[in-house]
Design a protein around this motif. Structure first.
Motif, PDB file in Angstrom:
ATOM      1  N   LYS A   1     -37.419  -9.107 -23.284  1.00  0.00           N
ATOM      2  CA  LYS A   1     -36.357  -8.111 -23.423  1.00  0.00           C
ATOM      3  C   LYS A   1     -36.061  -7.481 -22.058  1.00  0.00           C
ATOM      4  O   LYS A   1     -34.915  -7.236 -21.719  1.00  0.00           O
ATOM      5  N   ARG A   2     -37.117  -7.228 -21.281  1.00  0.00           N
ATOM      6  CA  ARG A   2     -36.954  -6.661 -19.938  1.00  0.00           C
ATOM      7  C   ARG A   2     -36.018  -7.542 -19.111  1.00  0.00           C
ATOM      8  O   ARG A   2     -35.080  -7.062 -18.479  1.00  0.00           O
ATOM      9  N   TRP A   3     -36.267  -8.859 -19.115  1.00  0.00           N
ATOM     10  CA  TRP A   3     -35.451  -9.788 -18.334  1.00  0.00           C
ATOM     11  C   TRP A   3     -34.005  -9.776 -18.846  1.00  0.00           C
ATOM     12  O   TRP A   3     -33.056  -9.691 -18.061  1.00  0.00           O
ATOM     13  N   ALA A   4     -33.837  -9.850 -20.163  1.00  0.00           N
ATOM     14  CA  ALA A   4     -32.486  -9.839 -20.749  1.00  0.00           C
ATOM     15  C   ALA A   4     -31.748  -8.559 -20.376  1.00  0.00           C
ATOM     16  O   ALA A   4     -30.559  -8.602 -20.011  1.00  0.00           O
TER      17      ALA A   4
ATOM     18  N   ARG B   1     -29.552  -2.557 -12.858  1.00  0.00           N
ATOM     19  CA  ARG B   1     -30.129  -1.291 -12.388  1.00  0.00           C
ATOM     20  C   ARG B   1     -31.480  -1.075 -13.061  1.00  0.00           C
ATOM     21  O   ARG B   1     -31.643  -1.346 -14.246  1.00  0.00           O
ATOM     22  N   VAL B   2     -32.436  -0.562 -12.284  1.00  0.00           N
ATOM     23  CA  VAL B   2     -33.798  -0.420 -12.783  1.00  0.00           C
ATOM     24  C   VAL B   2     -34.476   0.778 -12.125  1.00  0.00           C
ATOM     25  O   VAL B   2     -34.117   1.168 -11.012  1.00  0.00           O
ATOM     26  N   SER B   3     -35.436   1.323 -12.839  1.00  0.00           N
ATOM     27  CA  SER B   3     -36.312   2.353 -12.293  1.00  0.00           C
ATOM     28  C   SER B   3     -37.740   1.931 -12.593  1.00  0.00           C
ATOM     29  O   SER B   3     -38.039   1.475 -13.698  1.00  0.00           O
ATOM     30  N   VAL B   4     -38.599   2.054 -11.599  1.00  0.00           N
ATOM     31  CA  VAL B   4     -39.994   1.644 -11.730  1.00  0.00           C
ATOM     32  C   VAL B   4     -40.878   2.802 -11.275  1.00  0.00           C
ATOM     33  O   VAL B   4     -40.612   3.412 -10.233  1.00  0.00           O
ATOM     34  N   VAL B   5     -41.912   3.093 -12.049  1.00  0.00           N
ATOM     35  CA  VAL B   5     -42.853   4.154 -11.698  1.00  0.00           C
ATOM     36  C   VAL B   5     -44.260   3.581 -11.608  1.00  0.00           C
ATOM     37  O   VAL B   5     -44.682   2.805 -12.474  1.00  0.00           O
ATOM     38  N   VAL B   6     -44.968   3.966 -10.558  1.00  0.00           N
ATOM     39  CA  VAL B   6     -46.392   3.685 -10.401  1.00  0.00           C
ATOM     40  C   VAL B   6     -47.048   5.051 -10.210  1.00  0.00           C
ATOM     41  O   VAL B   6     -46.637   5.802  -9.330  1.00  0.00           O
ATOM     42  N   ASP B   7     -48.034   5.375 -11.041  1.00  0.00           N
ATOM     43  CA  ASP B   7     -48.662   6.686 -10.918  1.00  0.00           C
ATOM     44  C   ASP B   7     -50.159   6.591 -11.142  1.00  0.00           C
ATOM     45  O   ASP B   7     -50.664   5.600 -11.662  1.00  0.00           O
ATOM     46  N   ALA B   8     -50.856   7.652 -10.727  1.00  0.00           N
ATOM     47  CA  ALA B   8     -52.308   7.708 -10.849  1.00  0.00           C
ATOM     48  C   ALA B   8     -52.732   9.164 -10.948  1.00  0.00           C
ATOM     49  O   ALA B   8     -51.981  10.066 -10.594  1.00  0.00           O
TER      50      ALA B   8
ATOM     51  N   VAL C   1     -39.365   4.036  -7.803  1.00  0.00           N
ATOM     52  CA  VAL C   1     -38.397   3.221  -7.064  1.00  0.00           C
ATOM     53  C   VAL C   1     -37.205   2.995  -7.990  1.00  0.00           C
ATOM     54  O   VAL C   1     -37.369   2.528  -9.121  1.00  0.00           O
ATOM     55  N   THR C   2     -36.026   3.333  -7.506  1.00  0.00           N
ATOM     56  CA  THR C   2     -34.793   3.098  -8.244  1.00  0.00           C
ATOM     57  C   THR C   2     -33.958   2.127  -7.429  1.00  0.00           C
ATOM     58  O   THR C   2     -33.878   2.250  -6.202  1.00  0.00           O
ATOM     59  N   GLY C   3     -33.355   1.155  -8.098  1.00  0.00           N
ATOM     60  CA  GLY C   3     -32.548   0.188  -7.366  1.00  0.00           C
ATOM     61  C   GLY C   3     -31.932  -0.848  -8.277  1.00  0.00           C
ATOM     62  O   GLY C   3     -31.760  -0.625  -9.476  1.00  0.00           O
ATOM     63  N   THR C   4     -31.646  -1.982  -7.688  1.00  0.00           N
ATOM     64  CA  THR C   4     -30.984  -3.091  -8.370  1.00  0.00           C
ATOM     65  C   THR C   4     -31.814  -4.352  -8.174  1.00  0.00           C
ATOM     66  O   THR C   4     -32.309  -4.604  -7.084  1.00  0.00           O
ATOM     67  N   VAL C   5     -31.949  -5.135  -9.253  1.00  0.00           N
ATOM     68  CA  VAL C   5     -32.730  -6.368  -9.163  1.00  0.00           C
ATOM     69  C   VAL C   5     -31.835  -7.561  -8.843  1.00  0.00           C
ATOM     70  O   VAL C   5     -30.655  -7.574  -9.161  1.00  0.00           O
ATOM     71  N   GLU C   6     -32.460  -8.555  -8.230  1.00  0.00           N
ATOM     72  CA  GLU C   6     -31.840  -9.867  -8.060  1.00  0.00           C
ATOM     73  C   GLU C   6     -32.923 -10.913  -8.287  1.00  0.00           C
ATOM     74  O   GLU C   6     -34.088 -10.707  -7.964  1.00  0.00           O
ATOM     75  N   VAL C   7     -32.525 -12.027  -8.867  1.00  0.00           N
ATOM     76  CA  VAL C   7     -33.441 -13.134  -9.102  1.00  0.00           C
ATOM     77  C   VAL C   7     -33.650 -13.871  -7.783  1.00  0.00           C
ATOM     78  O   VAL C   7     -32.696 -14.138  -7.050  1.00  0.00           O
ATOM     79  N   VAL C   8     -34.910 -14.218  -7.493  1.00  0.00           N
ATOM     80  CA  VAL C   8     -35.243 -14.980  -6.295  1.00  0.00           C
ATOM     81  C   VAL C   8     -36.035 -16.205  -6.733  1.00  0.00           C
ATOM     82  O   VAL C   8     -37.035 -16.084  -7.431  1.00  0.00           O
ATOM     83  N   GLY C   9     -35.580 -17.382  -6.353  1.00  0.00           N
ATOM     84  CA  GLY C   9     -36.280 -18.616  -6.695  1.00  0.00           C
ATOM     85  C   GLY C   9     -35.748 -19.254  -7.965  1.00  0.00           C
ATOM     86  O   GLY C   9     -34.852 -18.737  -8.628  1.00  0.00           O
TER      87      GLY C   9
ATOM     88  N   ARG D   1     -36.513  -9.284  -7.365  1.00  0.00           N
ATOM     89  CA  ARG D   1     -36.680  -8.409  -6.196  1.00  0.00           C
ATOM     90  C   ARG D   1     -35.820  -7.168  -6.421  1.00  0.00           C
ATOM     91  O   ARG D   1     -34.635  -7.283  -6.717  1.00  0.00           O
ATOM     92  N   ILE D   2     -36.436  -6.011  -6.288  1.00  0.00           N
ATOM     93  CA  ILE D   2     -35.712  -4.756  -6.397  1.00  0.00           C
ATOM     94  C   ILE D   2     -35.458  -4.236  -4.991  1.00  0.00           C
ATOM     95  O   ILE D   2     -36.400  -3.977  -4.236  1.00  0.00           O
ATOM     96  N   THR D   3     -34.194  -4.100  -4.658  1.00  0.00           N
ATOM     97  CA  THR D   3     -33.825  -3.461  -3.408  1.00  0.00           C
ATOM     98  C   THR D   3     -33.683  -1.973  -3.710  1.00  0.00           C
ATOM     99  O   THR D   3     -32.786  -1.580  -4.458  1.00  0.00           O
ATOM    100  N   PRO D   4     -34.584  -1.144  -3.176  1.00  0.00           N
ATOM    101  CA  PRO D   4     -34.538   0.276  -3.509  1.00  0.00           C
ATOM    102  C   PRO D   4     -33.292   0.976  -2.979  1.00  0.00           C
ATOM    103  O   PRO D   4     -32.891   0.769  -1.846  1.00  0.00           O
ATOM    104  N   SER D   5     -32.680   1.795  -3.827  1.00  0.00           N
ATOM    105  CA  SER D   5     -31.633   2.706  -3.370  1.00  0.00           C
ATOM    106  C   SER D   5     -32.230   4.093  -3.174  1.00  0.00           C
ATOM    107  O   SER D   5     -31.707   4.902  -2.423  1.00  0.00           O
ATOM    108  N   LYS D   6     -33.356   4.352  -3.862  1.00  0.00           N
ATOM    109  CA  LYS D   6     -34.050   5.630  -3.711  1.00  0.00           C
ATOM    110  C   LYS D   6     -35.526   5.428  -4.012  1.00  0.00           C
ATOM    111  O   LYS D   6     -35.881   4.709  -4.945  1.00  0.00           O
TER     112      LYS D   6
END
Length: 157
Positions: A64-67, A74-81, A93-101, A140-145
Motif C-alpha cells: 500500500k505504501r508503494w501504491a 509526497r512523503v514524510s518520514v520520522v526517525v525518533d528515539a 524528512v519531508t520531500g518527494t520520492v522517485e524510483v531508482v533502479g 529516493r526521497i529528495t528532502p524539501s525540509k
C-alpha cells in the motif's frame, strides 16, 4: 545537506546539527513512513538509508505504501528515539520520492545504488550484499525540509 532545504523555524535551540543528524540516522534502524493515497493517510515502519543528502527506502513494490507513493510522491518520514521526555530526539524528512533502479530490484549493476546498497547491507544484513528477492524496489526521497529535535539540549545553557 543541500542548500534548497526550507529552514527549520521552530525549535532551533534543540535542533541537531548536520553532523548530529548524520550520526543519528546512521545509528537508528527504523523509520515511520507517512503517505497519502486515494483512501487517505497511511503510516508504516520501514528500514531506511541516509547518504547525507537523500533518504532511501527499500520497499515492497506491491505494498500500500508503494501504491500510495506512485499515486502521490509526497512523503514524510520520522526517525525518533528516547523514552523519557528529556531524552527524546528525532528527525523528520519531508520531500518527494522517485524510483531508482529496475522494478523489482534484481541486483542489476546500477551506479546510483552501489553506495546505498552497501550501507543498507552492512546496517541490516551483516554483510556487503543486499538480498534481492524480486519483491522490493528503491525509493529516493529528495528532502524539501528536514526538522530535528534533541531534548537533551534543553538543559544546556
Amino acid at each position: 545537506m543541500t542548500e534548497e532545504l526550507k529552514p527549520q523555524k521552530r525549535g532551533r535551540r534543540i535542533a541537531m546539527t548536520g553532523e548530529e543528524i548524520d550520526a543519528f540516522l546512521a545509528e537508528e534502524r527504523t523509520c515511520r513512513v507517512a503517505t497519502v493515497g486515494p483512501d487517505g493517510p497511511h503510516a508504516t515502519p520501514l528500514w531506511f538509508g541516509w547518504d547525507g543528502e537523500a533518504f532511501w527506502l527499500y520497499s515492497i513494490t506491491r505494498s500500500k505504501r508503494w501504491a500510495d507513493l506512485m499515486w502521490d510522491p509526497r512523503v514524510s518520514v520520522v526517525v525518533d528515539a528516547g523514552v523519557e521526555f528529556q531524552e527524546l530526539r528525532g528527525v523528520e524528512v519531508t520531500g518527494t520520492v522517485e524510483v531508482v533502479g529496475e522494478l523489482p530490484r534484481t541486483g542489476e549493476p546500477n551506479d546510483a545504488l552501489t553506495a546505498i546498497e552497501l550501507q543498507f547491507a552492512r546496517k541490516y544484513m551483516g554483510g556487503d550484499e543486499v538480498f534481492h528477492d524480486g519483491r522490493h524496489g528503491w525509493l529516493r526521497i529528495t528532502p524539501s525540509k528536514i526538522t530535528s529535535w534533541d531534548f537533551r539540549k534543553m538543559g544546556q545553557g
